[in-house]
Design a protein around this motif. Structure first.
Motif: not given
Length: 430
Positions: A313-320
């Protein structure tokens, strides 16, 4: 030159010797179309015309007419190749929905596993520092629910595979074909309804010697209340089969079809049902166990997509994490849309089929009503049918009464005709 496949099929079914009426009856075509098609076909296949002494025409075709046409017509060859290519493409389209379902499930749960493992590593580090791991409870719960019951699920999978093979043997559908059938069904069961309708009508006329009353045709038509009053529903039948009305002394109308009264051979009556019956739509021909498997995978896919949505949902995990997780995030709405549509389309189709079948039932009941009225004919209707039988004749174009055939030279035919005349004369004198 374009050849009507219905005409070629009718010629083959009628043993390669036909009249215009034979083909119009068998194929349910208009008389003019059948005549033009036969003339074209006999010309292109080196067939023969046979004319009786009464001026009636029969068409004689070689038994390898399709081979002759295929060799002469590039269009037919291209049509055959196009048909084969389309069959392959359509099969690939059919199985693609099942393949995408499997790929979607794999992508979703592999991504969930990667996120769970990443969170677990981060969670262990946090636990050592802070002694907590509450943010990871939901992912661990769902992750464990799919993978911690493997021994039991393996037994279920083996049982499911055995039942799946049994269903496939019965239904002749593999899993990927079953997915398409569950989503979109198995096609229109009444795709050839108009062909069946006109074949039935032509057969009714043929079976009654080319002369009928409107009540004999009504069970095979869809008739509105206004058409039933003045027999207006007979107009399309008259146009198609080149019919003409005849009026009895009492004012009753019967319908005569001279073109259907000439045949190339004595034939038995065409068997047909009392009325035209439309087939009901089926949701799917997939077996129950296969359906449960497909539905279960559909729910698994949708639930997994919803879980993945909360994780991304926040998109951070995909960037990480990048890589596969970033790729899945980029196509996530496609995966979610497919998951919703996979269950939504069959649901909508189910209610549409129920409505469609109710309409079919009403039409069938209406035609059945006309059939029952015909079977229980009152005195007036019986009188009309008896009057129609005065015009019921059948003329057979036999080899014995031919005045001309393109198979032999005119001189030979004239000699044969004179010989037959002399033989008949001597027979009468004796």
């Amino acid at each position: 030159m374009k050849f009507d496949p219905k005409i070629m099929q009718a010629v083959e079914q009628l043993n390669y010797r036909v009249t215009v009426g034979d083909v119009a009856t068998r194929a349910g075509l208009e008389i003019s179309l059948a005549q033009r098609g036969l003339l074209t076909l006999v010309s292109e296949t080196n067939g023969h015309l046979q004319v009786s002494e009464r001026g009636e025409i029969a068409y004689l075709f070689p038994r390898n007419l399709r081979t002759i046409l295929r060799n002469k017509s590039l269009r037919l060859r291209l049509q055959e190749w196009g048909t084969r290519i389309w069959q392959v493409l359509f099969y690939l389209i059919r199985i693609s929905f099942g393949i995408f379902l499997v790929i979607s499930i794999i992508l979703i749960f592999v991504t969930i596993a990667l996120i769970a493992m990443s969170s677990s590593r981060g969670g262990n580090s946090n636990s050592r520092r802070h002694g907590g791991g509450m943010p990871l409870f939901l992912p661990h719960f769902w992750f464990g629910s799919f993978f911690n019951r493997n021994p039991h699920r393996q037994v279920q999978n083996r049982s499911a595979k055995q039942k799946h093979h049994q269903d496939r043997a019965a239904e002749q559908l593999n899993f990927f074909e079953a997915v398409f059938s569950f989503l979109f069904g198995d096609g229109n069961p009444n795709a050839n309804l108009e062909e069946r309708r006109w074949y039935n009508i032509g057969s009714v006329i043929h079976n009654h010697g080319g002369a009928v009353v409107a009540e004999q045709i009504a069970p095979h038509l869809d008739i509105s209340p206004t058409q039933a009053i003045d027999e207006a529903y007979m107009l399309p039948v008259l146009i198609r089969f080149d019919g003409r009305p005849e009026v009895s002394p009492t004012g009753d109308i019967v319908y005569r079809f001279p073109a259907l009264q000439t045949t190339a051979a004595n034939k038995q009556e065409n068997s047909l049902a009392a009325y035209l019956r439309e087939f009901f739509w089926n949701f799917s021909r997939v077996g129950t166990e296969q359906t449960l498997l497909v539905v279960g995978l559909g729910f698994l896919n949708l639930i997994g997509a919803l879980i993945l949505r909360s994780l991304l949902s926040d998109g951070a995990i995909a960037v990480q994490l990048g890589g596969l997780v970033a790729f899945v995030q980029s196509i996530f709405w496609l995966l979610l849309g497919y998951g919703i549509g996979f269950l939504g389309v069959p649901l909508v189709r189910y209610f549409w089929i129920q409505r469609r079948n109710r309409q079919i039932e009403r039409r069938n009941q209406q035609r059945q009503k006309y059939a029952l009225a015909l079977n229980r004919a009152d005195a007036n209707l019986q009188h009309k049918i008896q009057f129609a039988q005065q015009f019921a004749i059948q003329s057979v174009v036999t080899q014995e009464d031919l005045a001309y055939t393109s198979e032999t030279e005119l001189l030979e035919q004239e000699i044969e005709r004179l010989d037959r005349t002399d033989s008949d004369s001597r027979h009468l004198l004796s």
